[in-house]
Every structure is written in C-alpha cells, then in structure tokens.
Design a protein around this motif. Structure first.
Motif, PDB file in Angstrom:
ATOM      1  N   GLY A  60       0.813  -1.197  -0.010  1.00 20.05           N
ATOM      2  CA  GLY A  60       0.013   0.020  -0.009  1.00 20.05           C
ATOM      3  C   GLY A  60       0.898   1.329   0.070  1.00 20.05           C
ATOM      4  N   LEU A  61       0.192   2.151  -0.458  1.00 20.82           N
ATOM      5  CA  LEU A  61       1.149   3.609  -0.688  1.00 20.82           C
ATOM      6  C   LEU A  61       1.347   4.525   0.550  1.00 20.82           C
ATOM      7  N   PRO A  62       0.579   4.202   1.623  1.00 23.67           N
ATOM      8  CA  PRO A  62       0.814   5.078   2.846  1.00 23.67           C
ATOM      9  C   PRO A  62       2.083   4.580   3.500  1.00 23.67           C
ATOM     10  N   GLN A  63       2.379   3.423   3.336  1.00 24.58           N
ATOM     11  CA  GLN A  63       3.716   3.147   3.972  1.00 24.58           C
ATOM     12  C   GLN A  63       5.004   3.554   3.301  1.00 24.58           C
ATOM     13  N   ALA A  64       4.769   3.462   2.026  1.00 15.85           N
ATOM     14  CA  ALA A  64       5.697   3.948   1.163  1.00 15.85           C
ATOM     15  C   ALA A  64       6.051   5.654   1.395  1.00 15.85           C
ATOM     16  N   LYS A  65       4.946   5.985   1.539  1.00 16.95           N
ATOM     17  CA  LYS A  65       5.250   7.646   1.890  1.00 16.95           C
ATOM     18  C   LYS A  65       5.862   7.974   3.275  1.00 16.95           C
ATOM     19  N   THR A  66       5.392   7.092   4.050  1.00 13.91           N
ATOM     20  CA  THR A  66       6.171   7.301   5.629  1.00 13.91           C
ATOM     21  C   THR A  66       7.595   6.882   5.466  1.00 13.91           C
TER      22      THR A  66
END
Length: 258
Positions: A60-66
């Motif tokens: 998922g994208l949220p983890q990558a952004k973090t």
C-alpha cells in the motif's frame, strides 16, 4: 536537492555519517519495492507447513510515503551535517588566515624596526663624520694659520715690521716711515747704541738701543709679550712708540730728541 549534489556532499561526511546515509539509501530501495506491490495482490499458495513462517508483506502507498518522508528527513540531517562541517572548515581557514596575517604583520613590524634602527645608525654615523670633518677643517685651518705666521728678518726692516704688527695688536699708533726716520736719527740702526754723554747719562740712566730709551721709560712703557731686555730691537721700538703715543700722540709726530 539533486542526487549528484547529495552524493558530492556525502563524500565529505564522516564514516558514521556515511553509514547513516547508506542506511537511508537502503530504506529508500525497500520503500520503492513496497510501493511496487499492489494492495490487491494475492499470495501464491504455499504448503501448510510453511504458511506459519511466511513473512507479512506490507503493501500500500501510505507505508511508502512514510519511508519516503523518513528518507527526506535523513537527507535534511545529512545536509545539516555537511553545512556544519563546512562551517568548521571555514572557521579553521579563517583562523589560519588570521594567524598568517598576524605573522605577516609581525614580520613587517620587525622589518620596519630594523629599517628604523639602520636609519638611526646611518644618521649617527653621518653626524659623527660631520663632527670629524669639522674638527679636521678646524685643525687644517689652525695649521694654515700657523703656516701663515710671519717670519721676520733679523735686520732693521724685520725689526720694524714685527714691531708694527705688535703695535697694531695693542692699539699703538705709528708707521714704518715714522719709526725708521726716528731710528736713523737716534742710533743709525744700531740696536746696541748707548749715549754716554747727554744729561740722561750724567744722571746715571743713559739712552740705549734703536730709539735711545732710558731704562725707567722702557720699564714704564714696556709692551707685554716683548722682551724685557732694553737692547732687544723689537722691545725697544715698541716701548719707545708706546711712550711717544702717550706724550705726542704718535711716533710719527716726533722729529727730534724726545
């Protein structure tokens, strides 16, 4: 900031900082891998025995952004470290420059002091030389003066000439002609002439010398610096001229026995 700029600055970091930056890069790669796994992807079926040990895949994208935000923060920290290192380097360079300037200033001051000392020495030497030159010129002048000291002939002409110089020094009037004329009348130029027959001789004080002076008159009008011998030609002339100046105004005014 470009990737090239970051790598260029990272070359100036310490070993610990470089390891941290390497960790950041590894995390970036992991984030990139995670971002490529679709959220709806299905995991292939595995045997029942190994399903319990299978790793949990974070998708998922949220983890990558973090993780990406963490990478940016790490880059910011690295940039601050680089700037701090640059500041320390600049401070050291400024200190070295100041030290060099101080050394140059001290050297210039020493050079100026040496120059001033040399100038003072040269001035003192010039003053000493000038003083020596003055002394030398004075000595030479004295030598020339001594060399110019007249030498008088030991004859009537020489006696009259010397007597005139002495008379001039003592302010006694008279001329060569006045002296010569009276000498020739009184003694015909004989410095040892003695009158043994006149009234003075009868009184026990005969007239003596070139200008026929009696002893009491010679003693009274003797000119300092000349001989005390009444028969000395120069002493006799000057004493007689001194007496004539007192009685008649000048030996030039005497034209007969006096």
């Amino acid at each position: 900031m470009s990737t090239f700029s970051i790598h260029s600055r990272l070359r100036r970091l310490s070993k610990t900082q470089k390891l941290s930056a390497a960790g950041v890069s590894a995390a970036a790669c992991a984030a990139l891998s995670l971002s490529l796994v679709p959220a709806h992807a299905e995991t292939p079926a595995e045997p029942q025995a190994s399903s319990a040990a299978a790793p949990v895949v974070i998708a998922g994208l949220p983890q990558a952004k973090t993780i990406q935000a963490s990478i940016i923060e790490q880059h910011s920290t690295a940039e601050k470290l680089v700037k701090a290192a640059d500041a320390v380097k600049a401070k050291h360079a400024a200190a070295a420059k100041a030290k060099h300037a101080a050394a140059a200033k001290a050297k210039a001051a020493a050079k100026a002091a040496a120059k001033a000392k040399a100038a003072a020495k040269a001035k003192a030497k010039a003053a000493a030389k000038a003083k020596a030159d003055v002394a030398k010129r004075s000595s030479q002048a004295a030598s020339r003066s001594a060399a110019r000291t007249p030498v008088y002939a030991d004859n009537l002409n020489g006696w009259i000439t010397e007597a005139l110089d002495i008379m001039k020094a003592h302010g006694i009037p008279g001329s060569y002609d006045g002296l010569h004329r009276n000498i020739m009348r009184e003694s015909t130029g004989n410095p040892n002439a003695v009158n043994g027959w006149d009234v003075n001789a009868q009184n026990g004080t005969p007239s003596c010398g070139l200008l026929q002076v009696i002893q009491p008159t010679f003693n009274a009008y003797h000119v300092p610096g000349t001989s005390t011998n009444i028969y000395d030609p120069v002493a006799n002339i000057t004493a007689a001229a001194n007496y004539a100046a007192d009685r008649y105004g000048s030996i030039d005014n005497v034209n007969s026995a006096y």
